[in-house]
Write an enzyme that holds these catalytic residues in place. Structure first.
Site, mmCIF file in Angstrom:
data_model
loop_
_atom_site.group_PDB
_atom_site.id
_atom_site.type_symbol
_atom_site.label_atom_id
_atom_site.label_comp_id
_atom_site.label_asym_id
_atom_site.label_seq_id
_atom_site.Cartn_x
_atom_site.Cartn_y
_atom_site.Cartn_z
ATOM 1 N N ASP A 279 0.330 14.099 46.096
ATOM 2 C CA ASP A 279 -1.006 14.154 45.543
ATOM 3 C C ASP A 279 -0.861 14.139 44.013
ATOM 4 O O ASP A 279 0.242 14.123 43.472
ATOM 5 C CB ASP A 279 -1.748 15.413 46.058
ATOM 6 C CG ASP A 279 -3.254 15.233 46.007
ATOM 7 O OD1 ASP A 279 -3.970 15.900 46.759
ATOM 8 O OD2 ASP A 279 -3.725 14.389 45.213
HETATM 9 C C1 GLC Z 1 -6.954 14.118 44.147
HETATM 10 C C2 GLC Z 1 -7.054 14.509 45.600
HETATM 11 C C3 GLC Z 1 -6.591 13.434 46.534
HETATM 12 C C4 GLC Z 1 -6.903 12.091 45.914
HETATM 13 C C5 GLC Z 1 -5.965 11.944 44.721
HETATM 14 C C6 GLC Z 1 -6.161 10.617 43.990
HETATM 15 O O1 GLC Z 1 -6.613 15.225 43.372
HETATM 16 O O2 GLC Z 1 -6.474 15.729 46.018
HETATM 17 O O3 GLC Z 1 -7.248 13.644 47.784
HETATM 18 O O4 GLC Z 1 -6.706 11.049 46.834
HETATM 19 O O5 GLC Z 1 -6.112 13.026 43.810
HETATM 20 O O6 GLC Z 1 -7.396 10.599 43.357
#
Ligand code: GLC
Length: 749
Positions: A279
């Site tokens: 993430d």
């Molecule tokens: C965010 C989220 C994740 C998302 C990623 C990209 O913090 O936790 O679900 O897909 O970053 O935006």
């Protein structure tokens, strides 16, 4: 006329679609990966694991792309997608195309209801349509990878991200998540209209303590295995192209550095071959949360645990080279991660087709097919939770004047909900717009917002709405949450209606005119008082671009509501966690216990019943999992079983006749629950094992059959052992988890 539906209740063993390419295609891709790997320097390999969100497209970024230091870009503006891709393909030494990614959680331009609302439909075709339309539109903007479905089961509506998932049940989450994946990926990732999906957030993010985002999650192995992991296992078996490791810690170990999850379970037990992305900064964050002391250690822990791609952390690109030199990370570990990334790029056809058709994207957005699918999804996602004396459906021929009020009545941006990066509110059709379009010529539609936004505490507008209520035959009050009050890091400790909306409903109810309350939010809300003050209540959650026409059709009976709640609505926040598949305890509240205001003064310690409940909330939630009413009436016959005694090799058929004894043709979500009366672990009071949404004409009935195998009766114990234990079982086929009808009984020998 009686029809028969046969539903085969499959464990989660869903036929793999997009990963079972014919061996020759797989073999071709593997040899392409092999030959490319053989040409790559260690720097170029590490570069493939580096995913960047380019907050600005500058010369440094372009130089990094040319040098092969970046493998994937997040959120690349569509207008420069081809230019950026050309840098990678034409100017880098090996011409490896970039993997272009963006969050398309419930629609790109045509916005579908939020996933929690889609789960209210209990219709996998709704999730499939959302995936198909999302992929069709996003791929035209150069996006070939998106981070959805979020399949984190949760019992906590305080958590803002409950909006992004499919609720509290592992089975419902599994089938909805798989349908979304199939819609996004189709049967061939190289199809120009398809994109790679992502099962996230692996794992246990939904158990975040106190419903506060990014918090710790502590749970037992059996809860992890029985409730948290099944949707991810189903996604892996369905061929999801990628997984995302989350932000949270699981029992003290960050999931982005958790080899038990990422290698032992995902790779070794499940045999998953796709790519694992972190993430956003979640690898680097292991230093922040005091799991490691340096970014170099974070990089080592992340890649050794099984995270292939580092989203935004830049710790792989900064440290892996030196970590390999000193032997902390093995070259084969790096190679395995790079292969997973390159394999995905080959499967997506990026080497053959790295570019999009310039200037044609707009023509692919908001097609009539997309709009129709978004509206159907919104209609099927609406749940009728109260309808006293048939207040609904409204009869247009008998209405002269209606008051439309509330901060969500005409809020084109808010109704799209959270995680809506590219939806354009100018395309939203609000409830007010739809009501005017459809009934403005025949009914006097008075509009008073009362509150200009959901958090407003300015009572002046309420006076105007109350005043105009006197001119109306019925009041339609659209209340709920602004989109920003749900989603990532949007957690609420008080989940009542924000602002002065409770005052609005109270004042409108006091006028004596029937109040139809429509709740458009990103989570369950504690709305018991407001429901009592309304004649009818619809739970619509954030319904997307076409929320307005969907609500107008349900309010006036053109569509009969068929939604069922995928998550429990608590009476008050202090009841959380509260969920349907809970445990009986040794002192179940099988009777109505004394409530706090009924206790005599100086009552003796032993004067009250000793059972499991809250003095000030009583027993049970406001609305339970699986609950939803209709404009018609469905009667369920007693369940018949093909046998009352089975062995583990047998299949049991459970049947029920469902009759539509009302006046409307309608759909009903027929639900199958099973309870194991004793086990080596205490078993939930009931568990959803199947459902079928059936259309039944007024006056007709259908026979619904569920095939249940012994595998449905099993569970994981705390040593992760799968247990199918002989014993007595109860089985229901019912319209909701709270139904108290007598269960059918059978024995597993
Ligand atoms: C965010 C989220 C994740 C998302 C990623 C990209 O913090 O936790 O679900 O897909 O970053 O935006």
């Amino acid at each position: 006329m009686k029809r028969t539906y046969l539903i085969i209740v499959a464990i989660f063993a869903l036929v793999c679609t997009s990963c079972t390419k014919s061996p020759s295609l797989d073999a071709q891709i593997e040899s392409k990966v092999d030959s490319l790997m053989s040409l790559m320097t260690i720097q170029e390999k590490i570069g493939q694991l580096n995913q960047i969100d380019p907050w600005n497209i500058n010369d440094e970024l372009k130089a990094d792309i040319k040098a092969g230091n970046i493998g994937s870009l997040l959120n690349c503006p569509p207008s420069i997608v081809n230019d950026i891709q050309r840098l990678a393909v034409d100017s880098s030494r090996l011409g490896i195309p970039l993997l272009l990614a963006r969050d398309v959680i419930h629609g790109y331009k045509t916005i579908f209801p939020i996933p929690l609302a889609q789960a209210c439909s209990w219709d996998t075709s709704v999730a499939y349509d959302c995936g198909e339309v999302s992929a069709f539109e996003a791929s035209k903007a150069g996006i070939k990878y998106t981070f959805t479905p979020m399949i984190d089961v949760t019992h906590d509506p305080r958590w803002g991200r409950i909006a992004e998932g499919y609720g509290e049940d592992a089975y419902l989450t599994s089938v909805m998540g798989v349908a979304m994946i199939e819609g996004l990926q189709g049967s061939n990732l190289a199809d120009k209209d398809k994109i790679a999906a992502c099962a996230k957030h692996f794992a246990a993010y939904g158990l975040t303590e106190s419903g506060r985002d990014y918090n710790v999650a502590n749970t037992s192995e059996s809860v992890l295995r029985n409730w948290v992991l099944p949707p991810f296992k189903a996604a892996a078996e369905a061929g999801v192209a990628t997984f995302m490791a989350g932000f949270n810690e699981l029992n003290g170990v960050p999931v982005s550095g958790n080899s038990y999850l990422l290698r032992d379970i995902l790779r070794d037990e499940w045999g998953y071959k796709g790519m694992v992305c972190s993430d956003y900064f979640s690898v680097e964050q292991m230093r922040v949360e005091n799991y490691v002391s340096t970014n170099a250690e974070a990089a080592a822990v992340g890649i050794n645990a099984g995270v292939d791609m580092d989203m935004m952390g830049k710790v792989y690109v900064a440290h892996l080279d030196s970590l390999i030199k000193v032997g902390v990370v093995k070259m084969e570990t790096l190679d395995a991660a790079v292969r997973n990334v390159l394999r995905l790029k080959f499967k997506l056809g990026l080497f053959e087709n790295p570019y999009i058709e310039a200037d044609s994207a707009e023509s692919h957005f908001y097609t009539s097919d997309a709009i129709a699918k978004a509206q159907r999804a919104a209609e099927e996602s609406i749940v009728l939770v109260k309808n006293d004396s048939g207040a609904l459906p409204l009869n247009a021929s008998k209405l002269k004047s209606i008051l439309v009020t509330g901060p969500l009545a005409d809020a084109p941006y808010e109704q799209m909900g959270t995680w809506c990066f590219d939806g354009d509110k100018s395309h939203s059709v609000t409830p007010l717009m739809a009501l005017k379009q459809q009934y403005g010529d025949s009914i006097n539609i008075i509009y008073q917002p009362a509150l200009t936004y959901s958090r407003s505490r300015d009572l002046v507008g309420i006076d105007a709405a109350v005043r105009d209520a006197s001119k109306a035959d019925v009041i339609l009050a659209f209340v709920g949450e602004e989109a920003i009050l749900s989603g990532e890091a949007k957690c609420r400790a008080d989940i009542s209606l924000p602002g002065a909306q409770n005052k609005l409903i109270e004042r409108l109810s006091a006028t004596g005119k029937p109040v139809i309350m429509v709740v458009m939010a990103g989570r369950p809300l504690t709305i018991g008082k407001e429901v009592d003050e309304s004649a009818a209540t619809l739970i619509a959650l954030h319904g997307g671009t076409m929320a307005g026409p969907a609500l107008a059709n349900v309010l006036f009976g053109k569509v009969v509501p068929s939604g069922k709640l995928p998550v429990t609505f608590p009476k008050m926040v202090g009841q959380i966690p509260i969920y349907y598949n809970d445990f009986r305890t040794g002192r179940p509240a099988d009777y109505r216990p004394t409530l706090i205001d009924e206790i005599p003064v100086e009552a003796r310690q032993t004067s009250l019943g000793f059972c499991t409940y809250h003095l000030d909330a009583g027993v049970g939630p406001l609305f339970e999992f699986g609950y939803g009413l209709s404009y018609t009436k469905f009667d369920y016959s007693p369940v018949t079983l093909s046998a009352t005694e089975i062995t583990a090799a047998d299949t049991l058929t459970a049947s029920c006749n469902v009759s539509n004894t009302g006046a409307y043709d309608a759909s009903e979500v027929v639900q199958l629950y099973i309870h194991d009366k004793a086990g080596s672990l205490v078993r939930p009071v009931k568990e959803l094992k199947g459902f079928s949404k059936v259309k039944i004409k007024a006056g007709e009935s259908v026979t619904v059959n569920f095939l249940v195998t012994a595998a449905q009766l099993g569970f994981y114990d705390n040593s992760a052992k799968w247990c199918v234990e002989p014993g007595e079982f109860e089985l229901w086929i019912v319209p909701s988890s709270a139904c108290r009808t007598a269960p059918a009984q059978f024995t597993l020998k």
